[in-house]
Design an enzyme around this catalytic site. Structure first.
Site, short mmCIF file in Angstrom:
data_model
loop_
_atom_site.label_atom_id
_atom_site.label_comp_id
_atom_site.label_asym_id
_atom_site.label_seq_id
_atom_site.Cartn_x
_atom_site.Cartn_y
_atom_site.Cartn_z
N LYS A 150 3.29 10.47 8.35
CA LYS A 150 2.65 10.07 9.60
C LYS A 150 3.37 10.62 10.82
O LYS A 150 3.19 11.78 11.16
CB LYS A 150 2.46 8.56 9.65
CG LYS A 150 1.48 8.06 8.56
CD LYS A 150 1.01 6.66 8.83
CE LYS A 150 0.09 6.14 7.73
NZ LYS A 150 -1.24 6.76 7.72
N ASP A 184 9.24 2.57 0.96
CA ASP A 184 8.13 3.35 1.50
C ASP A 184 8.04 3.09 3.01
O ASP A 184 7.62 2.02 3.44
CB ASP A 184 6.83 2.96 0.80
CG ASP A 184 5.64 3.76 1.27
OD1 ASP A 184 5.79 4.57 2.21
OD2 ASP A 184 4.54 3.60 0.70
N TYR A 226 0.86 -1.19 0.00
CA TYR A 226 0.00 0.00 0.00
C TYR A 226 0.89 1.23 0.00
O TYR A 226 1.72 1.41 0.88
CB TYR A 226 -0.92 0.02 1.22
CG TYR A 226 -1.78 1.28 1.25
CD1 TYR A 226 -2.88 1.40 0.42
CD2 TYR A 226 -1.46 2.33 2.10
CE1 TYR A 226 -3.65 2.56 0.43
CE2 TYR A 226 -2.23 3.48 2.12
CZ TYR A 226 -3.32 3.60 1.28
OH TYR A 226 -4.08 4.74 1.29
#
Length: 425
Positions: free
Chosen positions: A270, A243, A155
């Site tokens: 984040k 990532d 993802y």
């Protein structure tokens, strides 16, 4: 209009019993389906958050919950950490954003490259999705190639390229040309990866890896696969993008540091925003030169709020507070919780996967968990005072201690066993 008054909470709010049904003047729900994000959806009208403090959150139904969602892993220090609140408030009081650079960017960038010593420069974005989009564009510009390799179950946000590994339900609306430029490799299939690249070595701009993909049920990528990706990328001039939007929390030098692999570009977000919108591309100098505006022919890169002072100030405090000792402590807490929970859910046919401070309960051996099962476990957890993501990803935060994590583990195990028993009946 019927209301619920949460007078027992600080900052009490009065809200409608079902805010999802609030409608605008034209009769439509104000938000599609009643949700501001599709990722909030849990199969039934969701509670609304009212207040958070440390590892706890309170909702509009009067429930006090252990917050192991932490806004999808971004709140590494939980809710309303006083030092982060102070830093953000100070920055906001001086001006929330400007049309010229601000000094807060330098501090956060310096903290990032000090933790990622193989990389040289940082460019900030508004989200992890934007960071991945920018990294792909940099890789394509630097190589003059178009194709990208991802792993199935990875993802990487909601850009068109990133949606492809999710399969048909995610690619509806994505142009076929974009789909054709993406090769999805089965997770940990080194031979498939090697064949894909060596069959067209001049076609691929980038390999993108999520080392602990949540969409794949938090199955960890093997060291052999990562080493093969690094070797193939170096040999064929492909840019290796790792990532770490989620996984940066898993090591002081990121999760890639734990693997001992050096990416060419690393994307993150984040936790580095301290609870505010943020993303970043951290990379080698020769690649990051592609977005150097002093260089002729460089790629234009904007974003009205990229690198805004509030996110930068809050993020710098969050990163400083998450030093080696805290990384080690949260890793220990997560590993202990995972081991204890696995011992109790194994006979029910479930397992708790993850690494360090990230945990996810799934049926044993599953590579993909159906949405109904995910929703059942979410509500079972909620009923027991535990808040996870709709995919049942749990993330620990630094306000948690052994007592809290033991309590969290008990609630998780009880929820899993209840769902398992329900599925057998």
């Amino acid at each position: 209009m019927s209301t619920t008054n949460l007078g027992g909470l600080a900052s009490a709010q009065t809200v409608t019993e079902d805010p999802h049904l609030r409608r605008g003047s034209r009769g439509f729900p104000l938000l599609p389906g009643g949700y501001g994000r599709s990722t909030y959806y849990t199969g039934a009208p969701s509670p609304y958050a009212v207040r958070g403090d440390g590892y706890r959150v309170w909702d509009d139904r009067g429930r006090e919950l252990i917050d192991a969602n932490n806004n999808f892993t971004s709140l590494i220090h939980g809710n309303a950490h006083p030092e982060i609140v102070e830093a953000a408030t100070k920055a906001l009081s001086e001006g929330s954003s400007w049309g010229i650079p601000n000094l807060y960017e330098w501090e956060l960038a310096d903290l990032l490259v000090s933790r990622l010593p193989a990389l040289d420069q940082v460019r900030f974005t508004n989200s992890g999705t934007e960071a991945v989009m920018s990294a792909i564009r940099i890789a394509r510009a630097a190589t003059g190639r178009d194709k990208v390799i991802v792993t199935k179950g990875g993802y990487h946000g909601t850009s068109e390229v990133a949606l492809v590994p999710g399969g048909p339900s995610y690619t509806r609306g994505v142009p076929q040309g974009v789909i054709d430029d993406v090769t999805a490799v089965p997770l940990n299939d080194t031979d498939f990866l090697r064949q894909a690249i060596e069959s067209a070595p001049d076609a691929y701009a980038a390999i993108i890896l999520d080392l602990l993909p949540n969409r794949a049920g938090l199955l960890r990528i093997t060291e052999d696969f990562v080493r093969a990706a690094r070797e193939l990328a170096t040999r064929h001039g492909v840019v290796l993008i790792i990532d770490e939007v989620i996984s940066l929390r898993l090591g002081y030098n990121g999760f890639s540091g734990a693997y001992g692999v050096e990416p060419d570009l690393l994307t993150t977000g984040k936790l580095i925003g301290g609870g505010f919108p943020v993303g970043a591309v951290v990379g080698l100098g020769d690649l990051m030169a592609e977005v150097d505006p002093t260089r002729k022919g460089s790629l234009p890169h904007g974003g009205t709020f990229s690198g805004n002072p509030v996110s930068m100030a809050a993020g710098a405090v969050a990163l400083r507070l998450y030093g080696p000792d805290q990384v080690e402590r949260l890793t220990r807490l997560g590993d202990t919780a995972r081991e204890a929970a696995n011992a109790r859910v194994a006979d029910a046919g479930w397992e708790i996967r993850g690494s360090g401070s990230l945990l996810r309960a799934v049926p044993r051996g599953a590579e993909k968990v159906d949405e109904q099962t995910q929703h059942e476990l979410w509500w079972a957890s909620y009923d027991r005072g535990l808040l996870g993501s709709p995919a049942n990803l749990l993330s620990l935060s630094t306000p948690m201690d052994d007592t809290v994590v033991n309590d969290l583990t008990e609630r998780l195990v009880d929820a899993v066993l209840a769902v398992a028993a329900s599925s057998r009946s």
